[in-house]
Design an enzyme around this catalytic site. Structure first.
Site, PDB file in Angstrom:
ATOM      1  N   ASP A 286       0.804  -1.228   0.058  1.00 21.96           N
ATOM      2  CA  ASP A 286      -0.029  -0.096  -0.132  1.00 21.96           C
ATOM      3  C   ASP A 286       0.807   1.466  -0.090  1.00 21.96           C
ATOM      4  OD1 ASP A 286      -1.942   1.752   0.383  1.00 21.96           O
ATOM      5  OD2 ASP A 286      -3.005   0.792   2.142  1.00 21.96           O
TER       6      ASP A 286
ATOM      7  N   GLY B 224      -4.990   3.588  -7.771  1.00 27.49           N
ATOM      8  CA  GLY B 224      -4.951   3.781  -9.414  1.00 27.49           C
ATOM      9  C   GLY B 224      -4.228   5.034  -9.951  1.00 27.49           C
TER      10      GLY B 224
ATOM     11  N   ASP C 170     -10.606   4.107  -1.150  1.00 28.17           N
ATOM     12  CA  ASP C 170     -11.051   3.044  -0.408  1.00 28.17           C
ATOM     13  C   ASP C 170     -12.583   3.070  -0.619  1.00 28.17           C
ATOM     14  OD1 ASP C 170      -8.579   2.980   0.471  1.00 28.17           O
ATOM     15  OD2 ASP C 170      -8.931   2.954   2.539  1.00 28.17           O
TER      16      ASP C 170
HETATM   17  C1  GLA Z   1      -5.534   2.232   2.871  1.00 27.32           C
HETATM   18  C2  GLA Z   1      -5.826   1.050   1.956  1.00 27.32           C
HETATM   19  C3  GLA Z   1      -6.855   0.289   2.621  1.00 27.32           C
HETATM   20  C4  GLA Z   1      -6.284  -0.288   3.885  1.00 27.32           C
HETATM   21  C5  GLA Z   1      -5.751   1.005   4.946  1.00 27.32           C
HETATM   22  C6  GLA Z   1      -4.964   0.423   5.920  1.00 27.32           C
HETATM   23  O1  GLA Z   1      -6.295   3.208   3.032  1.00 27.32           O
HETATM   24  O2  GLA Z   1      -6.527   1.612   0.943  1.00 27.32           O
HETATM   25  O3  GLA Z   1      -7.637  -0.599   1.975  1.00 27.32           O
HETATM   26  O4  GLA Z   1      -5.618  -1.196   3.704  1.00 27.32           O
HETATM   27  O5  GLA Z   1      -4.889   1.770   4.033  1.00 27.32           O
HETATM   28  O6  GLA Z   1      -4.428   1.383   6.539  1.00 27.32           O
END
Ligand code: GLA
Length: 680
Positions: free
Chosen positions: A434, A476, A497
């Site tokens: 991430d 993206g 998200d």
């Molecule tokens: C981001 C990701 C989520 C999750 C959080 C965890 O927001 O997009 O899916 O993994 O981090 O902190």
């Protein structure tokens, strides 16, 4: 009053209108009687013709009742919460540099229904995109009265002057305020109903009241589980020769079931009572294996293709579960184990779900040598890996290429190799990586800027003797779908998200339309994890999506060949949640070995139709009603690219629905779907 302007210049008329609405708002806010003040004002300002003309036309003849006075908790929207007299981000409502003291700030996709019962005779507002979006976002405002469209703003962008809304409500039972996205996604769609108010009917009884948009019963039939044995899940799996191979044959039917396999490559064996295939592949190649399941009520067979080679993971989209949407920071080892056990006991594993993935907040400090440790919530990660594998399931973990994860825990920056080794030691099969704080240390330009950290981890994962599915999470950026496969990704998030609102869901669905062609076996667009069941990011509650919205969610993720990572509390699945997660006919679309993605062939604010070809020559078609009232959604063969007489099956009703030629159409509930399979 010192304002003076020429009546007929367009600019001045606009200024007059703005002045007047601001004035009416201020008057109402101060609790004065707009009528009396207007009379007084008219006398004192005899020469202000434009303003008076405006007042004749616009000023309320009854009492004013602000839109912000209705219970805005009924308003559903894509991100954040609606705000009274502020933009969605909490700033003064500002459209094209004009500040409004009253109104409602919301975020597309936004829906608010207000019951009127003849209490109001008109509605007025100035609408537009809030200036806080600083150039981004596009929205469309609509007002529907008793099911009829009475105002449509057209697409509004940053810098567009606010548009006046004047809708007659005489005799109306209800009015619905919608803000739809003006383009594919909903990012930055901060929409203002500025200076928005009803003019009340003289002698009205009661007041306008916000109400829930009626939720139609879910359009599905939940069948009784069949006692006959059936095999489900991926029809094709791949692995690197000599690395651990693990696959639990998903099968249903009256227990006990006994499993066999013909044509397994040397090095693999199947456990006849659990159906777990384990061992390792001897070399590169392709094996056509016949799986056989014997049950109390007969037996069944199915082909499973096993592919041996480097980078042969995710030949169909991964299916499993991830901790974030339900537990967020409250995840711990115990909950992970319970979720894995529930994947078996609930029957989800028997329908093809296999990954059990920890998201953020497992990380502890690094040792002096730089080795990552776990925090106290995860006393023994290697044991967790073994526990999950012993059930024939696979184990996923999470990190970031930056110094810290999104939740602020230690991440992999400059420790990529060490982390890959730790993951391998723990038996990890899936890594979600991430972007988060990498933002602060990123280097390079163009695609390199985005791809580099993923490429570095790809190279690190390639040094360990385990297959680890690599999932990019960077929302993206930089059109990841164009280079994600080259950078070694098996899937990549396409959007921000998800949350359990219609706005979030339809925004993500819309964002998939232009990028479907980048999908394919081994590399998938990932529209984010599922939000059905009990979700809540640490505070579980039943999904706020209506049952029909949840059917749309699952249907579209299958139409997209999206990774299917359940996001809810696995230990508390309602019969409805279980039914929508285990419809094998729907999951078969997701796991179709062709790995195609649906194309959108009909699109307007009220309806969408998507179509995708399947490996057996048939087609899957989704008819979506994105409006808030039941509607017949149709598609012609020409639109769908089909010909001839075709048989149709309704996959949520589990029912053949006759032969069709030329076109197909069904009444679809609001925000719901009809999912069809068509074949010759
Ligand atoms: C981001 C990701 C989520 C999750 C959080 C965890 O927001 O997009 O899916 O993994 O981090 O902190």
């Amino acid at each position: 009053m010192t304002h003076k302007y020429k009546a007929h210049s367009k600019k001045n008329l606009r200024r007059a209108a703005l002045y007047a609405t601001a004035w009416t708002g201020a008057v109402a806010a101060l609790g004065f009687n707009a009528h009396a003040i207007k009379a007084d004002h008219a006398e004192k300002c005899a020469r202000c013709m434009a303003e008076d003309a405006y007042f004749e036309q616009q000023a309320p003849v009854g009492d004013r009742f602000d839109l912000s006075q209705v219970n805005l908790s009924y308003m559903t929207q894509g991100f954040g919460s609606p705000r009274t007299n502020q933009s969605v981000d909490g700033n003064p409502i500002t459209i094209d540099q004009v500040v409004y003291s009253t109104g409602v700030g919301t975020h597309a996709v936004s829906t608010l229904m207000v019951d009127l019962n003849k209490t109001a005779q008109s509605f007025h507002a100035m609408v537009g995109l809030d200036d806080e979006t600083k150039g981004k976002g596009k929205v469309v405002f609509q007002v529907w009265v008793d099911g009829h469209l009475r105002f449509d703003s057209g697409v509004m962008s940053y810098g567009d002057a606010a548009k006046p809304v004047d809708v007659n409500l005489a005799g109306a039972k209800s009015v619905t305020f919608l803000v739809n996205p003006g383009t594919a996604g909903i990012d930055f769609d901060h929409a203002d109903w500025a200076d928005a108010y009803f003019t009340l009917t003289p002698n009205h009884v009661g007041l306008p009241q916000a109400a829930s948009v009626p939720s139609a019963p879910p359009r599905l039939v939940i069948p009784k589980p069949s006692p006959l044995p059936e095999i489900h899940g991926a029809p094709i799996v791949g692995a690197t020769p000599h690395y651990p191979f693990l696959f639990r044959v998903p099968a249903t039917g009256m227990a006990p079931l006994y499993f066999h396999a013909k044509g397994l490559p040397a090095g693999l064996k199947i456990n006849s009572s659990t159906g777990i295939i384990s061992g390792s592949l001897p070399h590169n190649g392709r094996w056509n294996v016949t799986l056989i399941v014997n049950g109390r009520r007969g037996h069944t067979t199915r082909q499973l293709v096993i592919v041996g080679g480097k980078h042969k993971l995710a030949l169909t989209p991964p299916m499993g579960w991830n901790s974030w949407n339900v537990w967020a920071g409250a995840v711990d080892q115990q909950k992970m184990l319970a979720s894995a056990q529930a994947m078996i006991s609930s029957g989800l594993a028997a329908h093809g779900y296999q990954y059990v993935n920890i998201d953020d907040t497992w990380e502890g400090p690094r040792t002096k040598q730089g080795v990552i440790t776990t925090n106290q919530k995860f006393p023994n990660m290697a044991q967790l890996g073994r526990d999950i594998h012993s059930m024939g399931l696979k184990f996923g973990i999470y990190s970031s290429p930056g110094p810290t994860t999104c939740a602020g825990f230690p991440a992999s920056y400059r420790h990529e190799l060490q982390d890959a080794q730790s993951y391998a030691k723990w038996g990890v099969d899936y890594l979600k990586y991430d972007w988060c704080s990498y933002q602060n240390v990123a280097v390079g330009t163009g695609t390199e800027y985005y791809a580099l950290p993923y490429w570095v981890m790809r190279k690190s994962l390639d040094t360990v003797d385990r297959d680890i599915l690599f999932s990019f999470c960077q929302y993206g950026m930089g059109d990841v779908w164009k280079w994600g496969a080259r950078a070694g990704g098996n899937c990549w998030r396409t959007t921000g998200d998800i949350n359990d609102s219609w706005g979030s869901l339809i925004g993500i669905i819309n964002a998939q339309a232009p990028i479907g062609r980048y999908n394919g076996p081994g590399h998938w667009n990932d529209p984010d994890m599922l939000v059905v069941g009990d979700v809540g990011w640490g505070h579980p509650h039943p999904s706020r999506l209506t049952p029909n919205e949840q059917l749309t969610h699952i249907s579209m993720w299958c139409m997209f060949s999206a990774p299917l990572l359940v996001g809810c509390d696995m230990t508390n699945l309602s019969p409805f949640t279980k039914a929508i997660l285990t419809n094998d006919e729907v999951l078969a679309i997701n796991q179709d070995p062709l790995g195609e993605t649906a194309r959108r062939v009909v699109y307007n604010p009220q309806e969408q139709v998507w179509v995708r070809p399947l490996a057996d020559g048939s087609h899957a078609v989704a008819l979506l009603n994105t409006g808030f009232q039941p509607m017949k959604v149709m598609a012609t063969w020409k639109q769908l690219g089909l010909t001839g007489r075709l048989k149709a099956r309704d996959l949520w009703l589990h029912k053949d629905v006759g032969t069709h030629a030329g076109a197909i159409g069904y009444v679809v509930p609001p925000h719901g779907v009809v999912l069809l399979k068509l074949w010759r």
